[in-house]
Scaffold this active site. Structure first.
Site, PDB file in Angstrom:
ATOM      1  N   ARG A  49      -9.950   0.502   8.168  1.00  0.00           N
ATOM      2  CA  ARG A  49      -9.645  -0.919   8.315  1.00  0.00           C
ATOM      3  C   ARG A  49     -10.558  -1.638   9.292  1.00  0.00           C
ATOM      4  NH1 ARG A  49      -3.508   0.096   8.595  1.00  0.00           N
ATOM      5  NH2 ARG A  49      -3.065  -1.947   9.380  1.00  0.00           N
ATOM      6  N   LYS A  94       0.839  -1.218   0.000  1.00  0.00           N
ATOM      7  CA  LYS A  94       0.000   0.000   0.000  1.00  0.00           C
ATOM      8  C   LYS A  94       0.867   1.259   0.000  1.00  0.00           C
ATOM      9  CE  LYS A  94      -2.099  -1.063   3.889  1.00  0.00           C
ATOM     10  NZ  LYS A  94      -1.370  -2.328   4.191  1.00  0.00           N
ATOM     11  N   ARG A 143      11.710  -5.444   5.508  1.00  0.00           N
ATOM     12  CA  ARG A 143      11.493  -4.053   5.087  1.00  0.00           C
ATOM     13  C   ARG A 143      12.478  -3.106   5.787  1.00  0.00           C
ATOM     14  NH1 ARG A 143       5.620  -1.609   5.501  1.00  0.00           N
ATOM     15  NH2 ARG A 143       5.781  -2.475   7.585  1.00  0.00           N
ATOM     16  N   ARG A 199      11.078  -0.786  11.122  1.00  0.00           N
ATOM     17  CA  ARG A 199       9.899  -0.431  11.922  1.00  0.00           C
ATOM     18  C   ARG A 199       9.789  -1.371  13.125  1.00  0.00           C
ATOM     19  NH1 ARG A 199       4.650   0.455   8.175  1.00  0.00           N
ATOM     20  NH2 ARG A 199       3.710  -0.785   9.821  1.00  0.00           N
ATOM     21  N   ARG A 215      -0.521  -8.803  13.387  1.00  0.00           N
ATOM     22  CA  ARG A 215      -1.098  -7.842  12.430  1.00  0.00           C
ATOM     23  C   ARG A 215      -1.867  -8.584  11.338  1.00  0.00           C
ATOM     24  NH1 ARG A 215       4.232  -4.901  10.964  1.00  0.00           N
ATOM     25  NH2 ARG A 215       3.038  -3.987   9.245  1.00  0.00           N
TER      26      ARG A 215
HETATM   27  P1  AP5 Z   1       4.838  -1.574   1.925  1.00  0.00           P
HETATM   28  O1  AP5 Z   1       4.528  -0.794   0.698  1.00  0.00           O
HETATM   29  O2  AP5 Z   1       5.541  -0.877   3.026  1.00  0.00           O
HETATM   30  O3  AP5 Z   1       3.538  -2.339   2.425  1.00  0.00           O
HETATM   31  P2  AP5 Z   1       2.238  -1.803   3.192  1.00  0.00           P
HETATM   32  O4  AP5 Z   1       1.063  -2.466   2.553  1.00  0.00           O
HETATM   33  O5  AP5 Z   1       2.247  -0.317   3.255  1.00  0.00           O
HETATM   34  O6  AP5 Z   1       2.483  -2.466   4.591  1.00  0.00           O
HETATM   35  P3  AP5 Z   1       2.361  -1.850   6.067  1.00  0.00           P
HETATM   36  O7  AP5 Z   1       3.135  -2.740   6.974  1.00  0.00           O
HETATM   37  O8  AP5 Z   1       2.714  -0.388   6.083  1.00  0.00           O
HETATM   38  O9  AP5 Z   1       0.865  -2.030   6.314  1.00  0.00           O
HETATM   39  P4  AP5 Z   1       0.160  -2.003   7.664  1.00  0.00           P
HETATM   40  O10 AP5 Z   1      -1.229  -1.881   7.199  1.00  0.00           O
HETATM   41  O11 AP5 Z   1       0.453  -3.152   8.542  1.00  0.00           O
HETATM   42  O12 AP5 Z   1       0.848  -0.778   8.425  1.00  0.00           O
HETATM   43  P5  AP5 Z   1       0.353   0.697   8.738  1.00  0.00           P
HETATM   44  O13 AP5 Z   1       1.528   1.576   8.776  1.00  0.00           O
HETATM   45  O14 AP5 Z   1      -0.799   1.054   7.878  1.00  0.00           O
HETATM   46  O15 AP5 Z   1       5.731  -2.836   1.439  1.00  0.00           O
HETATM   47  C1  AP5 Z   1       6.157  -3.834   2.369  1.00  0.00           C
HETATM   48  C2  AP5 Z   1       7.486  -4.458   1.895  1.00  0.00           C
HETATM   49  O16 AP5 Z   1       7.271  -5.128   0.654  1.00  0.00           O
HETATM   50  C3  AP5 Z   1       8.616  -3.437   1.626  1.00  0.00           C
HETATM   51  O17 AP5 Z   1       9.828  -4.018   1.965  1.00  0.00           O
HETATM   52  C4  AP5 Z   1       8.523  -3.202   0.123  1.00  0.00           C
HETATM   53  O18 AP5 Z   1       9.773  -2.797  -0.421  1.00  0.00           O
HETATM   54  C5  AP5 Z   1       8.088  -4.573  -0.383  1.00  0.00           C
HETATM   55  N1  AP5 Z   1       7.239  -4.512  -1.586  1.00  0.00           N
HETATM   56  C6  AP5 Z   1       6.223  -3.640  -1.827  1.00  0.00           C
HETATM   57  N2  AP5 Z   1       5.653  -3.900  -3.018  1.00  0.00           N
HETATM   58  C7  AP5 Z   1       6.331  -4.975  -3.532  1.00  0.00           C
HETATM   59  C8  AP5 Z   1       6.207  -5.731  -4.733  1.00  0.00           C
HETATM   60  N3  AP5 Z   1       5.264  -5.445  -5.665  1.00  0.00           N
HETATM   61  N4  AP5 Z   1       7.045  -6.778  -4.919  1.00  0.00           N
HETATM   62  C9  AP5 Z   1       7.995  -7.078  -4.007  1.00  0.00           C
HETATM   63  N5  AP5 Z   1       8.161  -6.410  -2.844  1.00  0.00           N
HETATM   64  C10 AP5 Z   1       7.342  -5.366  -2.611  1.00  0.00           C
HETATM   65  O19 AP5 Z   1      -0.225   0.513  10.221  1.00  0.00           O
HETATM   66  C11 AP5 Z   1       0.648   0.232  11.299  1.00  0.00           C
HETATM   67  C12 AP5 Z   1      -0.155   0.137  12.585  1.00  0.00           C
HETATM   68  O20 AP5 Z   1      -0.788   1.404  12.851  1.00  0.00           O
HETATM   69  C13 AP5 Z   1      -1.309  -0.878  12.572  1.00  0.00           C
HETATM   70  O21 AP5 Z   1      -0.871  -2.177  12.923  1.00  0.00           O
HETATM   71  C14 AP5 Z   1      -2.239  -0.280  13.636  1.00  0.00           C
HETATM   72  O22 AP5 Z   1      -1.783  -0.548  14.929  1.00  0.00           O
HETATM   73  C15 AP5 Z   1      -2.095   1.226  13.401  1.00  0.00           C
HETATM   74  N6  AP5 Z   1      -3.096   1.719  12.442  1.00  0.00           N
HETATM   75  C16 AP5 Z   1      -2.849   2.265  11.209  1.00  0.00           C
HETATM   76  N7  AP5 Z   1      -3.995   2.591  10.595  1.00  0.00           N
HETATM   77  C17 AP5 Z   1      -5.004   2.245  11.450  1.00  0.00           C
HETATM   78  C18 AP5 Z   1      -6.418   2.307  11.378  1.00  0.00           C
HETATM   79  N8  AP5 Z   1      -7.051   2.778  10.276  1.00  0.00           N
HETATM   80  N9  AP5 Z   1      -7.128   1.865  12.438  1.00  0.00           N
HETATM   81  C19 AP5 Z   1      -6.526   1.397  13.536  1.00  0.00           C
HETATM   82  N10 AP5 Z   1      -5.196   1.287  13.677  1.00  0.00           N
HETATM   83  C20 AP5 Z   1      -4.428   1.707  12.632  1.00  0.00           C
HETATM   84 MG    MG Z   2       2.395   1.113   4.810  1.00  0.00          MG
END
Ligand code: AP5
Ligand code: MG
Length: 206
Positions: free
Chosen positions: A88, A13, A122, A152, A163
């Site tokens: 989410r 994402k 990552r 992270r 997660r």
């Molecule tokens: P990346 O692009 O970083 O993936 P992502 O989908 O953004 O993964 P996140 O870990 O950021 O998602 P998340 O939803 O768990 O975390 P968030 O920060 O939103 O890519 C991941 C890896 O894959 C990288 O190494 C990249 O290089 C590689 N990659 C990417 N695309 C690729 C491809 N096509 N091929 C190969 N490799 C690839 O949330 C974190 C925390 O915040 C949550 O756990 C929760 O506690 C809180 N939070 C956030 N939003 C909310 C909400 N709405 N409600 C409640 N709590 C929330």
């Molecule tokens: Mg992300």
């Protein structure tokens, strides 16, 4: 254009949101990034969110909705935005529908067996926000700006497992929710970054 990016942790994402926000000329709003910057700054929101994020749990809806509603009021969101990691839960999606109309929801659909490796490998740039994977890096420096890359805190096997469990329980129902509204676009996330991006653009234009 007002777009939501849905997808499991590690689906790509954030990686796609950086590319899409440039292409669509709309701000990239990541609730995870907003929480992490609040944690770094030690704000009350950050202190509360940290308790949940470090355990791989979702931050309570009421706090999450408050930060999103505030962010969407900013003037740069007038002509559109890209939401990454929000909504989410079903209550978050329902609350969002009361604030603003969404044009499209992209679900980055991915085989969950690759996610642990993606997340545990990552590396993130604290300076320019770039996201990389250890397998494609030469050293520990950001290829874009030269800053020292960081891991992270929630990218360890135990937290990642939680997660993914939380995603399957609380976020997967949103796929059906948006399918019923006719706004869901599905893109195959098991492709290169460039091909996923191209897939998103084709679906958005289609
Ligand atoms: P990346 O692009 O970083 O993936 P992502 O989908 O953004 O993964 P996140 O870990 O950021 O998602 P998340 O939803 O768990 O975390 P968030 O920060 O939103 O890519 C991941 C890896 O894959 C990288 O190494 C990249 O290089 C590689 N990659 C990417 N695309 C690729 C491809 N096509 N091929 C190969 N490799 C690839 O949330 C974190 C925390 O915040 C949550 O756990 C929760 O506690 C809180 N939070 C956030 N939003 C909310 C909400 N709405 N409600 C409640 N709590 C929330
Ligand atoms: Mg992300």
């Amino acid at each position: 254009m007002r777009v939501i990016l849905l997808g499991a942790p590690g689906a790509g994402k954030g990686t796609q949101a950086i590319l899409l926000s440039k292409e669509l000329k709309v701000p990239h709003i990541s609730t995870g990034d907003i929480f992490r910057s609040n944690i770094r700054e030690g704000t009350p929101v950050g202190l509360r969110a940290k308790e949940y994020i470090d355990k791989g749990m979702l931050v309570p809806d009421e706090l999450t909705l408050q930060i999103v509603a505030e962010r969407l009021e900013a003037s740069d969101c007038r002509d559109g935005f890209l939401l990454d990691g929000f909504p989410r839960t079903l209550p978050q999606a329902e609350a969002l529908s009361g604030i603003v109309d969404i044009d499209a929801v992209i679900n980055i659909d991915i085989d969950q067996s690759v996610l642990k490796d993606r997340l545990c490998g990552r590396r993130c740039c604290p300076k320019c926000g770039g996201t990389y994977h250890v397998n494609t890096l030469k050293d520990s420096l950001c290829p874009a700006c030269g800053a020292e890359l960081i891991i992270r805190k929630d990218d360890n096997v135990q937290t990642v497992t939680e997660r993914l469990r939380v995603y399957n329980e609380q976020t997967v129902p949103l796929i059906q929710y948006y399918e019923q509204s006719g706004k869901l676009l599905v893109v195959d996330g098991n492709q290169s970054v460039e091909d996923v991006f191209a897939g998103c653009m084709v679906k958005l234009k289609g």
